[in-house]
Design a protein around this motif. Structure first.
Motif, PDB file in Angstrom:
ATOM      1  N   CYS B 117     126.516   6.392 115.871  1.00 41.27           N
ATOM      2  CA  CYS B 117     127.286   7.598 115.571  1.00 41.27           C
ATOM      3  C   CYS B 117     126.559   8.372 114.488  1.00 41.27           C
ATOM      4  O   CYS B 117     126.141   7.809 113.481  1.00 41.27           O
ATOM      5  CB  CYS B 117     128.700   7.231 115.108  1.00 41.27           C
ATOM      6  SG  CYS B 117     129.609   8.656 114.460  1.00 41.27           S
ATOM      7  N   GLN B 118     126.397   9.662 114.691  1.00 38.53           N
ATOM      8  CA  GLN B 118     125.600  10.476 113.773  1.00 38.53           C
ATOM      9  C   GLN B 118     126.463  11.103 112.672  1.00 38.53           C
ATOM     10  O   GLN B 118     125.981  11.892 111.888  1.00 38.53           O
ATOM     11  CB  GLN B 118     124.868  11.558 114.558  1.00 38.53           C
ATOM     12  CG  GLN B 118     124.019  11.006 115.693  1.00 38.53           C
ATOM     13  CD  GLN B 118     122.732  10.345 115.208  1.00 38.53           C
ATOM     14  OE1 GLN B 118     121.879  10.988 114.628  1.00 38.53           O
ATOM     15  NE2 GLN B 118     122.617   9.036 115.441  1.00 38.53           N
ATOM     16  N   HIS B 119     127.725  10.766 112.640  1.00 32.13           N
ATOM     17  CA  HIS B 119     128.640  11.256 111.608  1.00 32.13           C
ATOM     18  C   HIS B 119     128.454  12.743 111.359  1.00 32.13           C
ATOM     19  O   HIS B 119     128.105  13.193 110.263  1.00 32.13           O
ATOM     20  CB  HIS B 119     128.520  10.401 110.347  1.00 32.13           C
ATOM     21  CG  HIS B 119     128.913   8.974 110.628  1.00 32.13           C
ATOM     22  ND1 HIS B 119     130.216   8.552 110.627  1.00 32.13           N
ATOM     23  CD2 HIS B 119     128.176   7.910 111.024  1.00 32.13           C
ATOM     24  CE1 HIS B 119     130.264   7.272 110.981  1.00 32.13           C
ATOM     25  NE2 HIS B 119     129.041   6.861 111.230  1.00 32.13           N
ATOM     26  N   CYS B 120     128.719  13.469 112.441  1.00 29.82           N
ATOM     27  CA  CYS B 120     128.531  14.919 112.467  1.00 29.82           C
ATOM     28  C   CYS B 120     129.457  15.619 111.471  1.00 29.82           C
ATOM     29  O   CYS B 120     130.599  15.193 111.260  1.00 29.82           O
ATOM     30  CB  CYS B 120     128.851  15.450 113.859  1.00 29.82           C
ATOM     31  SG  CYS B 120     128.032  14.569 115.184  1.00 29.82           S
ATOM     32  N   PRO B 123     132.154  17.422 114.211  1.00 29.37           N
ATOM     33  CA  PRO B 123     132.139  16.437 115.297  1.00 29.37           C
ATOM     34  C   PRO B 123     132.972  16.848 116.520  1.00 29.37           C
ATOM     35  O   PRO B 123     134.186  17.041 116.394  1.00 29.37           O
ATOM     36  CB  PRO B 123     132.735  15.188 114.641  1.00 29.37           C
ATOM     37  CG  PRO B 123     133.528  15.696 113.499  1.00 29.37           C
ATOM     38  CD  PRO B 123     132.985  17.013 113.079  1.00 29.37           C
ATOM     39  N   PRO B 124     132.351  16.986 117.675  1.00 33.03           N
ATOM     40  CA  PRO B 124     133.103  17.313 118.892  1.00 33.03           C
ATOM     41  C   PRO B 124     134.162  16.265 119.224  1.00 33.03           C
ATOM     42  O   PRO B 124     135.223  16.610 119.750  1.00 33.03           O
ATOM     43  CB  PRO B 124     132.040  17.338 119.988  1.00 33.03           C
ATOM     44  CG  PRO B 124     130.737  17.444 119.301  1.00 33.03           C
ATOM     45  CD  PRO B 124     130.912  16.875 117.938  1.00 33.03           C
ATOM     46  N   CYS B 125     133.874  14.998 118.891  1.00 31.94           N
ATOM     47  CA  CYS B 125     134.844  13.943 119.188  1.00 31.94           C
ATOM     48  C   CYS B 125     136.165  14.204 118.472  1.00 31.94           C
ATOM     49  O   CYS B 125     137.238  13.951 119.005  1.00 31.94           O
ATOM     50  CB  CYS B 125     134.288  12.579 118.786  1.00 31.94           C
ATOM     51  SG  CYS B 125     133.843  12.489 117.039  1.00 31.94           S
ATOM     52  N   VAL B 142     133.012   9.585 110.064  1.00 30.27           N
ATOM     53  CA  VAL B 142     133.846   9.841 111.240  1.00 30.27           C
ATOM     54  C   VAL B 142     134.359   8.508 111.784  1.00 30.27           C
ATOM     55  O   VAL B 142     133.579   7.590 112.034  1.00 30.27           O
ATOM     56  CB  VAL B 142     133.066  10.608 112.323  1.00 30.27           C
ATOM     57  CG1 VAL B 142     133.913  10.787 113.571  1.00 30.27           C
ATOM     58  CG2 VAL B 142     132.611  11.953 111.784  1.00 30.27           C
ATOM     59  N   CYS B 159     131.082  13.432 122.982  1.00 30.60           N
ATOM     60  CA  CYS B 159     130.011  13.076 122.042  1.00 30.60           C
ATOM     61  C   CYS B 159     128.643  13.275 122.690  1.00 30.60           C
ATOM     62  O   CYS B 159     128.350  12.678 123.714  1.00 30.60           O
ATOM     63  CB  CYS B 159     130.148  11.632 121.583  1.00 30.60           C
ATOM     64  SG  CYS B 159     128.712  11.095 120.624  1.00 30.60           S
ATOM     65  N   PRO B 160     127.804  14.100 122.104  1.00 20.47           N
ATOM     66  CA  PRO B 160     126.489  14.387 122.701  1.00 20.47           C
ATOM     67  C   PRO B 160     125.514  13.217 122.592  1.00 20.47           C
ATOM     68  O   PRO B 160     124.441  13.279 123.182  1.00 20.47           O
ATOM     69  CB  PRO B 160     125.967  15.565 121.881  1.00 20.47           C
ATOM     70  CG  PRO B 160     127.109  16.032 121.056  1.00 20.47           C
ATOM     71  CD  PRO B 160     128.036  14.888 120.900  1.00 20.47           C
ATOM     72  N   TYR B 161     125.878  12.192 121.814  1.00 22.27           N
ATOM     73  CA  TYR B 161     124.954  11.074 121.596  1.00 22.27           C
ATOM     74  C   TYR B 161     125.417   9.801 122.294  1.00 22.27           C
ATOM     75  O   TYR B 161     124.821   8.752 122.116  1.00 22.27           O
ATOM     76  CB  TYR B 161     124.811  10.810 120.095  1.00 22.27           C
ATOM     77  CG  TYR B 161     124.465  12.056 119.319  1.00 22.27           C
ATOM     78  CD1 TYR B 161     123.161  12.533 119.305  1.00 22.27           C
ATOM     79  CD2 TYR B 161     125.440  12.775 118.627  1.00 22.27           C
ATOM     80  CE1 TYR B 161     122.834  13.694 118.609  1.00 22.27           C
ATOM     81  CE2 TYR B 161     125.121  13.930 117.935  1.00 22.27           C
ATOM     82  CZ  TYR B 161     123.814  14.387 117.931  1.00 22.27           C
ATOM     83  OH  TYR B 161     123.508  15.535 117.256  1.00 22.27           O
ATOM     84  N   ALA B 163     127.790   7.936 121.473  1.00 19.02           N
ATOM     85  CA  ALA B 163     127.852   6.980 120.372  1.00 19.02           C
ATOM     86  C   ALA B 163     129.074   6.073 120.475  1.00 19.02           C
ATOM     87  O   ALA B 163     129.218   5.166 119.664  1.00 19.02           O
ATOM     88  CB  ALA B 163     127.871   7.727 119.047  1.00 19.02           C
ATOM     89  N   ARG B 164     129.950   6.333 121.435  1.00 18.92           N
ATOM     90  CA  ARG B 164     131.218   5.597 121.424  1.00 18.92           C
ATOM     91  C   ARG B 164     131.361   4.623 122.582  1.00 18.92           C
ATOM     92  O   ARG B 164     130.801   4.824 123.652  1.00 18.92           O
ATOM     93  CB  ARG B 164     132.372   6.599 121.445  1.00 18.92           C
ATOM     94  CG  ARG B 164     132.377   7.445 120.194  1.00 18.92           C
ATOM     95  CD  ARG B 164     133.706   8.060 119.945  1.00 18.92           C
ATOM     96  NE  ARG B 164     133.853   8.253 118.510  1.00 18.92           N
ATOM     97  CZ  ARG B 164     134.900   8.797 117.934  1.00 18.92           C
ATOM     98  NH1 ARG B 164     135.926   9.179 118.675  1.00 18.92           N
ATOM     99  NH2 ARG B 164     134.969   8.928 116.636  1.00 18.92           N
TER     100      ARG B 164
HETATM  101  S1  SF4 Z   1     131.106  10.041 117.785  1.00 13.10           S
HETATM  102 FE1  SF4 Z   1     129.517  11.430 118.440  1.00 13.10          FE
HETATM  103  S2  SF4 Z   1     130.361  13.481 118.099  1.00 13.10           S
HETATM  104 FE2  SF4 Z   1     131.602  12.044 116.926  1.00 13.10          FE
HETATM  105  S3  SF4 Z   1     130.692  12.071 114.894  1.00 13.10           S
HETATM  106 FE3  SF4 Z   1     129.771  10.354 116.017  1.00 13.10          FE
HETATM  107  S4  SF4 Z   1     127.930  11.244 116.910  1.00 13.10           S
HETATM  108 FE4  SF4 Z   1     129.197  12.971 116.260  1.00 13.10          FE
END
Ligand code: SF4
Ligand code: SF4
Ligand code: SF4
Lengths: 403, 258
Positions: B117-120, B123-125, B142, B159-161, B163-164
Motif C-alpha cells: 500500500c502506497q499510503h496515498c 487515496p481512491p480506496c 491508510v 486501488c491503482p496498485y 495493494a489490497r
Molecule cells: S490501498 Fe491503494 S489507493 Fe489506498 S492508499 Fe493504499 S495504495 Fe493508495
C-alpha cells in the motif's frame, strides 16, 4: 377510449402454482449457493484478489440496470403522454421495483459481510458513489411505490403525472450512478471512458424493455387476456431501436478507446485477444444480443409473438454477456502499474497476460436467483393487486385504432 | 516466537541513534492538535497528528532480486502466515507486500522492488468506500476499519496498485494488534502498531527492519514532514519517483531507480 379495468389474476390454475414452484426452486438453489459461499468464505468461488467482482455482480448490475429501463414504459405513458402506454404503467412500475429488489438481493448476498447490511445503511461516506447509489436505490423504491399508489388510488390520480416525472428523472440519475461505479475507477483502463454513463442508460432501456415484453406477453397469454397486436408491434419496434442504440454506443465506446494509444492494450484484449472475453464479446454480445434480435425484429419474423419473445430472450442473454465483458473483462486485463516496464516476476500475478476466472456453481446460482426473486415479486404482485388491465386489445387502449 | 524481542531491540537501537531527532519531533506535536486528530481517526487513542506524515523511500538499486526478507517479515509481523489461509488458492491468499521484478522495455534495465500500500495522500480506496471503513489517519496512514468493512471490494477495484487483499476464509490464529477477519479487506498498515507505540520516534516497520538486518538497507522509513528525518534527508538528496505519478495520488512510498 374505454375506461381501463385493472384486475388481479385468478392464480388458482395449475400453471400459476407451477410457475411459483419453479421460481421458488431457483430462489432456493441461489440461497443454498449463497449459504455455501458465506459459510465457507469466498474461497469456494472463482473470485480471488484479481477478479474481486464475479458472477453475482454480473447479474446484480444487469438487474439493477434493467430495473430502471423497465420503468421506461410507464414513463412513456406519463411523461411523454402517449395514451397507449398508460395502461401498462402499473405493470411497468411493478417490474421495475421487482428487478431492483432482485439485483440488490444478489449484490448484498455477495458481500464479504452481508450480515453488516445495517452498517451499509447507517454509515455513509458521502464521497463514495457507492454510498450515493445506496441512497438512489432506496429512493427509487420509495418513489415508484408512491407513483404506483397515485396511479392506483382514484383520488390521487391528479398527482400521478408529477410523480411520474419525478420517477423518470430519478431513474436516469440512478442509472448514471450505476454506470459511474465503473467510471470512478480511474486506474482501470477498460472503464476510463466518459461514455460509460450514457451507455448504461441506453442499455437499461433495451434490457428493461426486453424483460417487460416477455412478462407482458407471457402474462397475457397465461391469463388468457387479450393483448393487441398493435401494442406488441409498437413495443417490439421500440426494442429494436434501443438494441440498435446500444450497439451504436458500443461502437463509439470502442472507437474512442482505439483513438487513445494508452487504451490499445485493453482494446486488443477484448476485441482480438485470446481469452474467453473476445468470444463472449463477438459471439454473445454482438451476434446473439445485437445482430440476431435486430434481424428478427425487423424481418417478417417480427410479426410472430414467439419470435419477438425469442428476440427478447436474446437481448437479455446479450446484455448479460455485455455485463460479463465489462465487469469481468475489465478486471481480467491487468492493471498497468508500471507503464513502460515489463513485469518479469511477481507473486501477485502482476505479470499475467490476463487474469483467468472460472465461476463456481454457487456464485452463478446466486446470480440467477436474482431473476427468480424479481419474477416472484411480479407473479405475486399481479395476483394480489390490480396491476394488469383485463384487456389490452387494440380497440380498448387506442381510440384511433381502426381494427 | 523470538519476534517481539527482535522488534524491541530494533526500537532500542533506533531510539538510541535518533534521540535528538526524537525530542525535536516530540515537541512539535502540539497537544491540542493531536486531540482533534484522535476524534477523526477513530480507533486509535494516541497522539496522531497531521504534523507528521509517515512514509518510506525504497532504493531499488539496493533491493536484491530474489530476496524476500521484507515479505517474510511482514507476514510474520502481521500474522499472515499463521498457517490459517490453507483453503484459499494462491490467488486468494492475502499479500500485503510483494516483490516485483521489472524490466525497462526500452533499455532492458532490470529492477526488483517491494510493492505494498502506497499510503496515498488522495487515496481512491478511501474515496470509493461506501461505509468509510477505508480511512486515512491524520498522519496519512491508510487503514481499513475491520468493524465496519462490509466486504464490498470496491476499494480493491479502485486501488491503482492492487495493494489490497480480501480474506476468503475463516481465520483463527490472530495477533492482538492485527485483527483479520473473513469477508473483509486488508492491506499494509505501515505497521501502525509500531508507530503508535511511540509516535515521536517509532520503530521501523517490520519490512524495513528486515531489509536492514539483511544488510541491503533499501527501505528508509520516517516522517516525511520532519526535515531532519532520515527519509526526508534522503529524499532531498536524491531524485525519486512515485509509482504512477501521473494519477496525482501523492503516495507516501517513494522509489529510487525506477
Ligand atoms: S490501498 Fe491503494 S489507493 Fe489506498 S492508499 Fe493504499 S495504495 Fe493508495
Ligand atoms: S471492502 Fe470494506 S474497506 Fe473496501 S470499500 Fe468495501 S467496505 Fe470499504
Ligand atoms: S509496513 Fe508493515 S504492514 Fe506494511 S508492508 Fe511493511 S511490514 Fe507489512
Amino acid at each position: 377510449m374505454k375506461k381501463v379495468n385493472y384486475l388481479e389474476i385468478e392464480g388458482r390454475s395449475g400453471g400459476f402454482l407451477a410457475l411459483l414452484g419453479v421460481l421458488g426452486v431457483i430462489l432456493l438453489a441461489g440461497l443454498v449457493g449463497m449459504y455455501h459461499m458465506e459459510h465457507n468464505g469466498h474461497y469456494v468461488t472463482g473470485m480471488d484478489n484479481q477478479i474481486v467482482w464475479g458472477m453475482p455482480h454480473v447479474f446484480a448490475v444487469f438487474l439493477i440496470v434493467a430495473a430502471s429501463g423497465a420503468l421506461n414504459v410507464a414513463s412513456i405513458g406519463t411523461v411523454f403522454g402517449k395514451a397507449m402506454y398508460k395502461p401498462l404503467g402499473r405493470l411497468s412500475s411493478l417490474l421495475a421495483i421487482a428487478l431492483l429488489a432482485g439485483g440488490l438481493m444478489v449484490l448484498v448476498l455477495d458481500l464479504g459481510r452481508p450480515d453488516r447490511l445495517v452498517v451499509a445503511m447507517t454509515y455513509y461516506n458521502f464521497k463514495s458513489i457507492f454510498a450515493w447509489n445506496i441512497i438512489l436505490y432506496n429512493g427509487f423504491f420509495a418513489i415508484v411505490v408512491v407513483y404506483l399508489w397515485m396511479m392506483m388510488q382514484q383520488s390521487m390520480n391528479k398527482y400521478y403525472k408529477a410523480a411520474g416525472f419525478f420517477a423518470f428523472f430519478w431513474r436516469l440519475i440512478l442509472t448514471t450512478g450505476t454506470g459511474s461505479i465503473f467510471g470512478f475507477l480511474v486506474a482501470r483502463q477498460a472503464y476510463d471512458a466518459a461514455i460509460m454513463a450514457p451507455m448504461f442508460i441506453i442499455m437499461s432501456f433495451a434490457f428493461g424493455l426486453a424483460i417487460f415484453l416477455l412478462v407482458l406477453m407471457l402474462g397475457y397469454r397465461w391469463t388468457e387476456r387479450p393483448l393487441g397486436d398493435e401494442m406488441v408491434r409498437k413495443l417490439k419496434n421500440l426494442l429494436g431501436v434501443f438494441v440498435a442504440a446500444v450497439m451504436y454506443f458500443v461502437l463509439v465506446y470502442h472507437l474512442t478507446n482505439l483513438y487513445a494509444t494508452e487504451h490499445h492494450g485493453v482494446e486488443k484484449f477484448i476485441l482480438a485477444g485470446e481469452s474467453e472475453h473476445t468470444t463472449i464479446f463477438w459471439f454473445m454480445q454482438i451476434l446473439v444480443g445485437g445482430v440476431a434480435p435486430l434481424a428478427i425484429l425487423y424481418s417478417k419474423l417480427g410479426a410472430s409473438r414467439m419470435w419477438i419473445g425469442i428476440a427478447s430472450i436474446l437481448v437479455i442473454l446479450g446484455g448479460l454477456a455485455q455485463m460479463y465483458v465489462i465487469i469481468i473483462g475489465g478486471q481480467a486485463y491487468p492493471l498497468d502499474i508500471f507503464p513502460g516496464m515489463e513485469i518479469i516476476n511477481s507473486s501477485f500475478a502482476d505479470g499475467n497476460s490476463y487474469h483467468a476466472y472460472t465461476p463456481s456453481l454457487a456464485e452463478t446460482l446466486l446470480g440467477i436467483s436474482g431473476f427468480a426473486v424479481a419474477l416472484l415479486i411480479v407473479t405475486l404482485g399481479v395476483r394480489v393487486l390490480r396491476f394488469m388491465p383485463d384487456s389490452l386489445s387494440d380497440k380498448d387502449v387506442d381510440p384511433h385504432h381502426k381494427g | 516466537m523470538s519476534k517481539p524481542e527482535a522488534a524491541s531491540n530494533g526500537m532500542n537501537r533506533r531510539k538510541f541513534l535518533g534521540a535528538g531527532a526524537a525530542t525535536a519531533a516530540g515537541l512539535s506535536v502540539a497537544p491540542g492538535i493531536s486531540l482533534i486528530s484522535v476524534a477523526e481517526a477513530k480507533p486509535v487513542d494516541q497522539t496522531i497528528s497531521s504534523d507528521q506524515r509517515w512514509g518510506m523511500l525504497i532504493d531499488t538499486n539496493k533491493c536484491a532480486k530474489g530476496c524476500s526478507a521484507c515479505v517474510d517479515a511482514c507476514n510474520d509481523e502481521n500474522g499472515l502466515n499463521t498457517g490459517d489461509e490453507q483453503r484459499s488458492r494462491q490467488e486468494q491468499k492475502a499479500q500485503w507486500i510483494r516483490k516485483v521484478d521489472l524490466r525497462d522495455k526500452l533499455t532492458g534495465h532490470e529492477v526488483s522492488l517491494p510493492l505494498m500500500c502506497q499510503h496515498c495522500e488522495n487515496p481512491p480506496c478511501v474515496d470509493v468506500c461506501p461505509t468509510g471503513a477505508s480511512f486515512k489517519r491524520e498522519d496519512n496512514v491508510v487503514l481499513v476499519d475491520k468493524h465496519i468493512c462490509i466486504g464490498c471490494r470496491y476499494c480493491m477495484m479502485a486501488c491503482p496498485y492492487k495493494a489490497r487483499s480480501f480474506i476468503h476464509e475463516e481465520l483463527t490464529n490472530q495477533l492482538e494488534y492485527s485483527p483479520r477477519g473473513k469477508g473483509t479487506v486488508e492491506s499494509c498498515t505501515l505497521c501502525v502498531h509500531r508507530i503508535d507505540e511511540d509516535t515521536a520516534n517509532p520503530r521501523d516497520p517490520a519490512c524495513a527492519e528486515a531489509c536492514n538486518a539483511e544488510g541491503h538497507k533499501a527501505m528508509i522509513f520516517g516522517d516525511l514532514k520532519d526535515a531532519n528525518s532520515d527519509v526526508s534527508k534522503a529524499l532531498k538528496q536524491h531524485s525519486s519517483k512515485a509509482i504512477r505519478e501521473d494519477l496525482g495520488l501523492n503516495p507516501g512510498i517513494r522509489y529510487r531507480g525506477i
